[in-house]
Design an enzyme around this catalytic site. Structure first.
Site, PDB file in Angstrom:
ATOM      1  N   CYS A  91       0.830  -1.204   0.000  1.00  0.00           N
ATOM      2  CA  CYS A  91       0.000   0.000   0.000  1.00  0.00           C
ATOM      3  C   CYS A  91       0.866   1.256   0.000  1.00  0.00           C
ATOM      4  O   CYS A  91       0.597   2.213  -0.725  1.00  0.00           O
ATOM      5  CB  CYS A  91      -0.929  -0.003   1.208  1.00  0.00           C
ATOM      6  SG  CYS A  91      -2.019   1.434   1.284  1.00  0.00           S
ATOM      7  N   CYS A 189      -5.404  -2.660   8.000  1.00  0.00           N
ATOM      8  CA  CYS A 189      -6.543  -1.748   8.125  1.00  0.00           C
ATOM      9  C   CYS A 189      -7.847  -2.304   7.565  1.00  0.00           C
ATOM     10  O   CYS A 189      -8.927  -1.940   8.030  1.00  0.00           O
ATOM     11  CB  CYS A 189      -6.216  -0.409   7.467  1.00  0.00           C
ATOM     12  SG  CYS A 189      -6.097  -0.462   5.658  1.00  0.00           S
TER      13      CYS A 189
END
Length: 345
Positions: A91, A189
């Site tokens: 990410c 997340c």
């Protein structure tokens, strides 16, 4: 002229304090929060509240499509292949420091800032940008940033690099930031309660193909519900009753077999790393002694790097290392300086 900086804000205390520090340093700041999933991940309302408190603008970018394909899809594919991915590194590489940094530069921002605990500097001898561990050893996040390029490093600010977490929390309270008491964010997340097994069960039930659990000599000792539930080095939740401590020695996706062994079966004197990115130089051309982390919380291990063909590095450890997991990142250090890293084959 005041330099403009776009601050990636999750709504947590770290990025909030990073924004406050940049304002104190005289930057023209603006917050940005990426909407990555439908419900989890960043807290947009908290980030907006912090920006309102600081008196700076806030923007939201909807990147759910990109995130679903590049990060969540890859996460599932890696487990399907018997590998253990690190979605945070991917990410940072593809979303934060590529897509978001491009957005910042296209909108006339000189820098993108984040709340990572790491330090960026410049080598006076070579003029190359360098990445160093954060001053707070317990919070250091340089491991997750090894894929940064020279161009990216020149346009990224890490205001918390020289701070300890206790200082950050104390400053947030002093400044009365709305995020001052927010708890630490979870590890992945987009995975509720950090239970990736439940996540895979819901989003990729095809990974739940049962198979045999065998010892290194081939003896069948049980069955499992899916190779995605295991990672090399794992010793808990194996579902096998044994009179000794067993570990996952390797995973064989083609046959859906999980191979168990003793700790001695985990020891490896070497490994190969793919997709390397080096920060101190463009390309590894000769053998180089370094220290290696094979996962975020692992100890640094002395080793020697050698080029092993295009896009491949051979790593020889000074002493055998246990728990080397294909798919995880291996990051190379010289003291507190990040040399580079790559993906374990």
């Amino acid at each position: 002229m005041t330099k403009r900086v776009l601050i990636a804000m999750s709504g947590g205390v770290d990025s909030s304090v990073a924004a406050a520090l940049l304002l104190q340093q005289g930057y023209e700041a603006e917050g940005v929060t990426m909407k990555l999933t439908a419900g989890l991940c960043c807290d947009i309302s908290s980030a907006q509240a912090v920006c309102g408190h600081l008196g700076i603008p806030h923007r939201m970018l909807d990147m759910q499509k990109e995130f679903a394909t590049a990060i969540i899809g890859n996460f599932i594919d890696e487990y399907r292949s018997g590998r253990t991915p690190n979605p945070c590194i991917r990410c940072n590489d593809l979303i934060k420091f590529r897509t978001l940094l491009t957005h910042a530069r296209e909108n006339a921002f000189a820098f993108l800032a984040t709340g990572h605990y790491a330090r960026i500097g410049q080598d006076s001898a070579t003029s190359r940008m360098i990445l160093k561990q954060g001053s707070d050893a317990k919070k250091d996040q340089s491991y997750f940033l090894y894929r940064l390029t020279q161009d990216q490093l020149a346009h990224v600010l890490l205001p918390l690099g020289n701070m300890h977490k206790t200082e950050v929390r104390r400053l947030a309270r002093t400044l009365k930031l709305p995020a001052a008491e927010r708890p630490e964010s979870q590890e992945i997340c987009f995975v509720p309660d950090n239970d990736y097994r439940a996540f895979l069960r819901e989003h990729a039930p095809d990974t739940l193909k049962p198979g045999e659990m065998v010892m290194t000599d081939g003896k069948v000792v049980g069955r499992h519900k899916g190779i995605a539930f295991f990672t090399v080095g794992q010793r808990r939740k194996l579902g096998v009753a044994a009179g000794e401590r067993l570990y996952v020695a390797r995973i064989e996706p083609a046959s859906s077999r999980v191979v168990l062994g003793r700790v001695s079966d985990l020891q490896r004197p070497e490994m190969f790393v793919a997709e390397p990115n080096f920060i101190l130089f463009d390309e590894l051309k000769a053998s180089l002694p370094v220290e290696v982390k094979i996962r975020y919380r692992s100890l640094l291990e002395p080793a020697v790097l050698e080029p092993a063909g295009p896009g491949r590095i051979h790593v020889t450890f000074k002493r055998s290392v246990a728990g080397i997991s294909p798919g995880q990142a291996a990051v190379f250090y010289d003291g507190d300086v990040v040399v580079g890293g790559g993906i374990i084959e």
